[in-house]
Write an enzyme that holds these catalytic residues in place. Sequence first.
Site, PDB file in Angstrom:
ATOM      1  N   ASN A  10       0.861  -1.187   0.000  1.00  0.00           N
ATOM      2  CA  ASN A  10       0.000   0.000   0.000  1.00  0.00           C
ATOM      3  C   ASN A  10       0.901   1.242   0.000  1.00  0.00           C
ATOM      4  O   ASN A  10       1.505   1.575   1.014  1.00  0.00           O
ATOM      5  CB  ASN A  10      -0.877  -0.043   1.261  1.00  0.00           C
ATOM      6  CG  ASN A  10      -1.790   1.161   1.373  1.00  0.00           C
ATOM      7  OD1 ASN A  10      -1.805   2.030   0.487  1.00  0.00           O
ATOM      8  ND2 ASN A  10      -2.535   1.221   2.461  1.00  0.00           N
ATOM      9  N   ARG A  88      -2.842  -2.259  -3.068  1.00  0.00           N
ATOM     10  CA  ARG A  88      -4.022  -1.462  -2.758  1.00  0.00           C
ATOM     11  C   ARG A  88      -4.035  -0.231  -3.660  1.00  0.00           C
ATOM     12  O   ARG A  88      -3.036   0.490  -3.748  1.00  0.00           O
ATOM     13  CB  ARG A  88      -3.994  -1.014  -1.303  1.00  0.00           C
ATOM     14  CG  ARG A  88      -5.205  -0.167  -0.986  1.00  0.00           C
ATOM     15  CD  ARG A  88      -5.001   0.675   0.223  1.00  0.00           C
ATOM     16  NE  ARG A  88      -6.169   1.514   0.420  1.00  0.00           N
ATOM     17  CZ  ARG A  88      -6.126   2.694   1.014  1.00  0.00           C
ATOM     18  NH1 ARG A  88      -4.993   3.162   1.465  1.00  0.00           N
ATOM     19  NH2 ARG A  88      -7.207   3.390   1.163  1.00  0.00           N
ATOM     20  N   HIS A 177     -13.053   2.922   1.200  1.00  0.00           N
ATOM     21  CA  HIS A 177     -13.005   1.917   2.288  1.00  0.00           C
ATOM     22  C   HIS A 177     -13.724   0.618   1.895  1.00  0.00           C
ATOM     23  O   HIS A 177     -14.141  -0.153   2.758  1.00  0.00           O
ATOM     24  CB  HIS A 177     -13.680   2.427   3.584  1.00  0.00           C
ATOM     25  CG  HIS A 177     -12.960   3.544   4.266  1.00  0.00           C
ATOM     26  ND1 HIS A 177     -13.632   4.526   4.943  1.00  0.00           N
ATOM     27  CD2 HIS A 177     -11.648   3.818   4.412  1.00  0.00           C
ATOM     28  CE1 HIS A 177     -12.762   5.392   5.465  1.00  0.00           C
ATOM     29  NE2 HIS A 177     -11.541   4.971   5.149  1.00  0.00           N
ATOM     30  N   ARG A 238     -11.139  15.804   8.561  1.00  0.00           N
ATOM     31  CA  ARG A 238     -12.026  16.177   7.453  1.00  0.00           C
ATOM     32  C   ARG A 238     -13.405  16.546   8.005  1.00  0.00           C
ATOM     33  O   ARG A 238     -13.909  15.882   8.907  1.00  0.00           O
ATOM     34  CB  ARG A 238     -12.208  15.012   6.472  1.00  0.00           C
ATOM     35  CG  ARG A 238     -10.957  14.654   5.710  1.00  0.00           C
ATOM     36  CD  ARG A 238     -11.277  13.577   4.653  1.00  0.00           C
ATOM     37  NE  ARG A 238     -10.074  12.856   4.299  1.00  0.00           N
ATOM     38  CZ  ARG A 238      -9.989  11.530   4.211  1.00  0.00           C
ATOM     39  NH1 ARG A 238     -11.042  10.784   4.427  1.00  0.00           N
ATOM     40  NH2 ARG A 238      -8.853  10.960   3.892  1.00  0.00           N
ATOM     41  N   GLU A 382      -7.781  -5.230   6.208  1.00  0.00           N
ATOM     42  CA  GLU A 382      -7.783  -4.940   4.771  1.00  0.00           C
ATOM     43  C   GLU A 382      -6.697  -5.724   4.045  1.00  0.00           C
ATOM     44  O   GLU A 382      -6.886  -6.154   2.911  1.00  0.00           O
ATOM     45  CB  GLU A 382      -7.615  -3.427   4.558  1.00  0.00           C
ATOM     46  CG  GLU A 382      -8.881  -2.671   4.943  1.00  0.00           C
ATOM     47  CD  GLU A 382      -8.678  -1.191   5.150  1.00  0.00           C
ATOM     48  OE1 GLU A 382      -8.167  -0.816   6.228  1.00  0.00           O
ATOM     49  OE2 GLU A 382      -9.029  -0.408   4.262  1.00  0.00           O
TER      50      GLU A 382
END
Length: 400
Positions: A10, A88, A177, A238, A382
Amino acid sequence: MSARNILVINCGSSSLKFALISQAHSSPLISGLADRLGSAEASLAWWHGGSIRKQLALPGAGHTEALERVLPLVDEACGGTLHGIGHRVVHGGEHFTQAALIDAATLAAIQATVPLAPLHNPAHLLGIEAAMRLYPQLPHIAVFDTAFHQSMPEHAFRYAIPEHLYREHSVRRYGFHGTSHRYVSLRAAQLCGLAAGDSSWLTAHLGNGCSTCAVVDGQSRDTSMGLTPLEGLVMGSRSGDVDPNLHGHLARSLGWSLEEIERLLNSESGLLGLSGLSNDMRSLEQARQRGHRAATLAIEVFCYRLAKSLAALACALPRLDGLVFTGGIGENSALVRAKSVGYLGLLGLAIDKTANARCIGGVTGSIHTAGSPRILVVPTNEEKQIAEDTLALLDAREGR
Ligand code: ADP
């Protein structure tokens, strides 16, 4: 067939995470993180079997140099028997509805999606190209965060703006996600003895980035993130949803540039902006204990907005088999779980206090009261999902 080993990579713009996943082991054989790549402070840290930690300075190293150091560690950990590499990739646009073997056409399609993910996809491409140079003999597979959400119906993924912006400029909701929502909904079905293909879940992935998802019969039907990961829930830094006119308002009334407004909403808002203290839920919970007013408010807003999103996504479900919490906050914050579920009494959801307090630090379990629909805490994985998707694609290619 003997157990196979997949390296999961990733890449961020200045970081590279890796994990070596073996079918024979529940935790990675080795995992690690190279960060501050491209700077004098670049370094590599790695863990064996989730415990022993080692660190190495790599001054000036880029993605290729970092991977060159990772390669012998991986070979040693799996005895030189690597079967493939899963990468990823954040954004696959509408092109990718599932994992894809990386060839020239796949690389071109990831490149074409760069305008939709200008920070992430170029970094992924750097990592993919470095890994393909170093491991040319292995199959490389891209696993996309957006792919799981490509099953959303058009009424869920379209914005109410003129059609040409969608047709000509790809402006629509994509969601992110996906690997995590997919993994925890599959695990939830498995844990409850339900068939994933006949089950109905609300999932909440709450990490630094946060999103909710409605998963029906193993497919995403709606999710809280949109064109970019800014839409939806309150997150670490965020803002999540704001009135779209806020952009124009700040530009006109304060004379702010586009860059300043984007920085505000992506990096200075959310838990950090509301609390004025931290983007980290642990710090905010501690501050709340000490009576910090703004940290307390940040947690209240976070939980209310989470509940509101879950209630809205319930529209996409034929029934509710359960609500699943995951991600660093979802897996560890009994407070956030209790507060957000407290707003969802109309869905019949109620939390068992003792069970809720027990499910922290990687513990999987049920935290609902008798009579409530299921509420589960399921640690996400993940890397494991990316390895499984990689293996499934290799099997399909080989007709297994
Ligand atoms: P990322 O999205 O970067 O993978 P994580 O899934 O690790 O992030 O989640 C990070 C968030 O989880 C942070 O807000 C952190 O404070 C929170 N978190 C981790 N442990 C706890 C805890 N024990 N209690 C409350 N929040 C926690």
